[in-house]
Design an enzyme around this catalytic site. Structure first.
Site, short mmCIF file in Angstrom:
data_model
loop_
_atom_site.label_atom_id
_atom_site.label_comp_id
_atom_site.label_asym_id
_atom_site.label_seq_id
_atom_site.Cartn_x
_atom_site.Cartn_y
_atom_site.Cartn_z
N CYS A 56 0.82 -1.21 0.00
CA CYS A 56 0.00 0.00 0.00
C CYS A 56 0.86 1.26 0.00
O CYS A 56 0.37 2.35 -0.31
CB CYS A 56 -0.99 0.00 1.15
SG CYS A 56 -0.30 -0.57 2.69
N ASN A 57 2.15 1.12 0.31
CA ASN A 57 3.01 2.30 0.32
C ASN A 57 3.89 2.45 -0.91
O ASN A 57 4.54 3.47 -1.07
CB ASN A 57 3.91 2.30 1.56
CG ASN A 57 3.13 2.68 2.79
OD1 ASN A 57 2.15 3.40 2.69
ND2 ASN A 57 3.53 2.17 3.93
#
Lengths: 437, 305
Positions: A56-57
């Site tokens: 997600c990063n």
């Protein structure tokens, strides 16, 4: 930018620092998309090898350029070609992708991966999760045959570096988030949290965060007490037990860990309530986590035997201290990182055509000199002139033997395959790294 | 370094027949022509314990599992070498090694290592090692320093399996309760760190309070059981040889056992945590009192001669 020229190893990435979350979401690769994209890029000859890290990063594509992008056949910039592919793959305009991405090649790409694996690029500095995500990305790529000699070695190195940084420095030893600190404290009273009884007071946002966190940690027995029962029931839709507010005092002695997050203006656990609960617990420790502002638990509870009380300020202070501790560990972590980087680069450099061919020749010549020539010297029944002729024959034989393999490496247009061949030759003829000088 | 020279001299110079070890043992343990007598075996065990300690400290700092395993292996090998050392000493003295203070300290050190091994097996928790292994090192070291060249001839009156078991169990009891003394202190340290929000490296590496409680409980259980068996055997022996059960030491031992029983079942009186740790330390103080003052001044039957 044509930073691509030179190294066949490249990295394109978009992370939380440089890319807005909306774009990151669109750039994400779920596992089946990773497989699809890697296979397609290999098919099109963009990449000889590839690994996609998608969390997600960050979304990052590591690759070794393929036949379609090598200098002789194409003047396309490999970065642009891969970016075009991703733009098409996700249906995102090129301009948007270029605005916030980053591109590294060669040693810089390697360093970036090692930093990612070490947790130095993570939002929660030094966190552990990323190493599992890197391992998973590598596994996915290997599954579709997208990793060969270079990326295989590179990702092994990255995982190794991640491990070393974690075991040899204090980078990830202490939590720096409030929930992380709370869990660490609780685990120093009860090592295994799963069988413990949890009592959550309140059903607001903070309570919900901790509720989910405890579930994720495997907690089995969670009770939620709230002034409005309906809200706690909503929180306990799937797990846990919602109880009416007036059961607070009767449930307290059964709890091992109390998380209090109500908006009450006065303490919901006064000293006397806690004292009575502690008496009923017969010496079993009780951990109070007071997340309420103003405080939900009378501060004097901390003085009761076997009661441990931590409030928001305590957690924040501990988290801040841990953050400072971590900063001190960056130096040692970077040292490990550079050490591993140099080791990889010296191996990677040895795969280039010239060093490989040189050490292959050296190996053959060495065998000829040490074994053949020495034996020949001993054959005194042959005349000196004949021996000289035999010596020349041997030299020419070695040259003939070397001609084809040397050309096969030199003339291979696909850089990925060239590296594979070099690696194979190194392996087959046992050309170790330090023979190159 | 006088003591060291002393140990070394004894190891090197003393000829096999004078070290008091039977020749048949010499045949078994001959190593490069050098006889491995009880002393050199003891020194070897000491070095291995020290290595185990070094690795468990490293493990405490780094949390690297490999270092923990290495510590365990060193401890195990040390433990076995120590056993052989005790065995050869015992063969020489023809009895369980309690004949003199030196031998009994070595035996005690071995029992400490044994109890720690049981704790490791049962709870898989090695982070207390750095605090527990030193007890073995200390007593084995002291034993080697006070080692007497001539073997004390066992008092014929004080022999026989009953007496030997009595002493063995008593030493095991002392060993296990010494470990629980250190564990109780670790509990209090961890408890204090939690209260004072002093959360350094030691805090993060020491086990959780409940784990320390369990370790403490196991070692107290071993200690109390061994001490009870030792007392019963001692009483039977006393009845046989003195015709009476009475020895002032009995009183103290029962008091000590009673205190430790409370620490095993603290819930019955509503105690727990810190108080149990304090009580355990009180029990140990009494144990030390019984071991020293009572033995020396109150009763004459438990003095090492």
């Amino acid at each position: 930018m044509s930073s691509s020229v030179g190294s066949p190893l490249l990295l394109l990435g978009w992370d939380y620092r440089r890319t807005p979350v909306e774009l990151r979401e669109r750039l994400a690769f779920p596992p089946d998309k990773v497989r699809e994209a890697l296979s397609a890029m290999q098919r099109e000859g963009l990449l000889a090898e590839g690994v996609i890290i998608s969390t997600c990063n960050r979304s990052e594509i590591y690759g070794v350029t393929g036949a379609a992008l090598s200098g002789a056949l194409s003047d396309r910039d490999p970065f642009d070609a891969v970016t075009d592919f991703i733009a098409r793959f996700h249906g995102i305009p090129r301009s948007e992708m270029d605005a916030s991405g980053y591109r590294f090649s060669g040693g810089e790409a390697v360093r970036h991966l090692l930093r990612v694996a070490a947790g130095l690029e993570s939002m929660a500095f030094g966190e552990d999760q990323i190493i599992g995500q890197v391992r998973e990305a590598f596994r996915l790529a290997s599954g579709v045959g997208a990793t060969r000699s270079v990326l295989h070695r590179l990702f092994q190195k990255a995982l190794e570096t991640g491990k070393r940084v974690r075991s040899e420095t204090g980078l990830n030893t202490r939590p720096t988030s409030m929930p992380g600190v709370a869990i660490e404290l609780a685990q120093k009273i009860y090592e295994d949290l799963t069988p413990r009884n949890f009592l959550i007071l309140g059903a607001g946002e903070t309570a919900a965060i901790f509720f989910d966190l405890l579930l994720a940690r495997g907690a089995k027995n969670i009770e939620v007490v709230n002034r409005t029962l309906a809200r706690s029931q909503e929180l306990c839709r799937r797990e846990g037990r919602a109880l009416p507010w007036d059961e607070l005092a009767t449930r307290l002695p059964h709890a091992d860990i109390v998380v209090s997050a109500t908006s009450s203006a006065t303490p919901v656990i006064p000293l006397e309530t806690a004292r009575q609960a502690m008496a009923l617990r017969r010496g079993k420790p009780l951990f109070f986590l007071d997340l309420g502002v103003p405080r939900n638990v009378d501060p004097r509870v901390a003085e009761l035997d076997n009661a441990f009380l931590y409030a928001v300020d305590d957690l924040q202070e501990i988290a801040e201290r841990n953050r400072q501790e971590r900063q001190k560990e960056i130096g040692p972590a970077l040292e490990i990182l550079e050490e591993e980087l140099q080791e990889f680069l010296s191996w990677f450099g040895s795969l280039a055509v010239v060093p490989t061919v040189t050490s292959l020749r050296k190996k053959f010549e060495g065998i000829r000199e040490s074994d053949f020539d020495r034996q020949l010297e001993k054959m005194t029944h042959i005349s000196e002139g004949d021996r000289e002729k035999i010596r020349l024959m041997a030299q020419s034989m070695v040259r003939s033997l070397l001609r084809h393999p040397t050309e096969a490496i030199k003339d291979e247009p696909d850089p990925g395959r060239r590296l594979d061949r070099a690696e194979a030759v190194r392996h087959l003829f046992d050309l170790d790294l330090d023979s190159k000088e | 370094m006088r003591w060291y020279a002393g140990v070394a001299r004894r190891t090197r110079v003393s000829p096999p027949h004078r070290s008091g070890v039977p020749a048949k043992l010499g045949g078994v343990l001959r190593y490069d022509g050098l006889m491995m007598g009880p002393v050199s075996l003891g020194v070897t065990a000491l070095i291995l314990y020290a290595a185990a300690e070094a690795f468990s400290i490293m493990h405490l700092r780094s949390n690297e599992p490999a270092q923990g395993s290495t510590a365990t292996v060193f401890l195990l090998v040390g433990f076995l070498v120590h056993l052989v050392a005790l065995q050869s000493g015992a063969l020489a003295a023809k009895s369980v090694p309690y004949g003199d203070l030196s031998a009994s300290m070595s035996f005690f050190a071995w029992m400490v290592a044994a109890t720690y091994g049981i704790l490791l097996l049962r709870h898989r928790e090695g982070s207390t090692g750095p605090f527990l292994i030193p007890i073995s090192i200390l007593f084995l070291g002291a034993s080697l320093l006070t080692h007497q060249e001539h073997v004390a001839v066992a008092n014929p009156k004080l022999s026989g399996p009953l007496f030997a078991f009595h002493v063995t169990m008593a030493i095991l009891g002392y060993a296990a309760l010494s470990l629980s003394f250190v564990l109780a202190q670790l509990y209090l340290i961890q408890n204090r760190q939690l209260r004072r929000r002093n959360l350094g490296l030691l805090f993060s590496r020491l086990p959780a309070l409940d784990v320390l409680s369990r370790l403490h409980r196991t070692s107290v259980a071993i200690g109390v059981t061994a001490l009870t068996v030792a007392s019963v055997l001692g009483l039977i022996w006393a009845k046989q040889h003195w015709g009476t059960y009475w020895d002032p030491k009995v009183l103290f031992t029962f008091l000590i056992i009673a205190i430790y029983l409370i620490t095993l079942f603290p819930g019955k009186i509503g105690w727990g945590g810190k108080r149990v740790a304090f009580l355990s330390m009180v029990g140990f103080m009494l144990l030390m009192f019984s071991y020293t003052i009572v033995n020396l001044f109150i009763t004459q039957e438990h003095v090492f001669r």
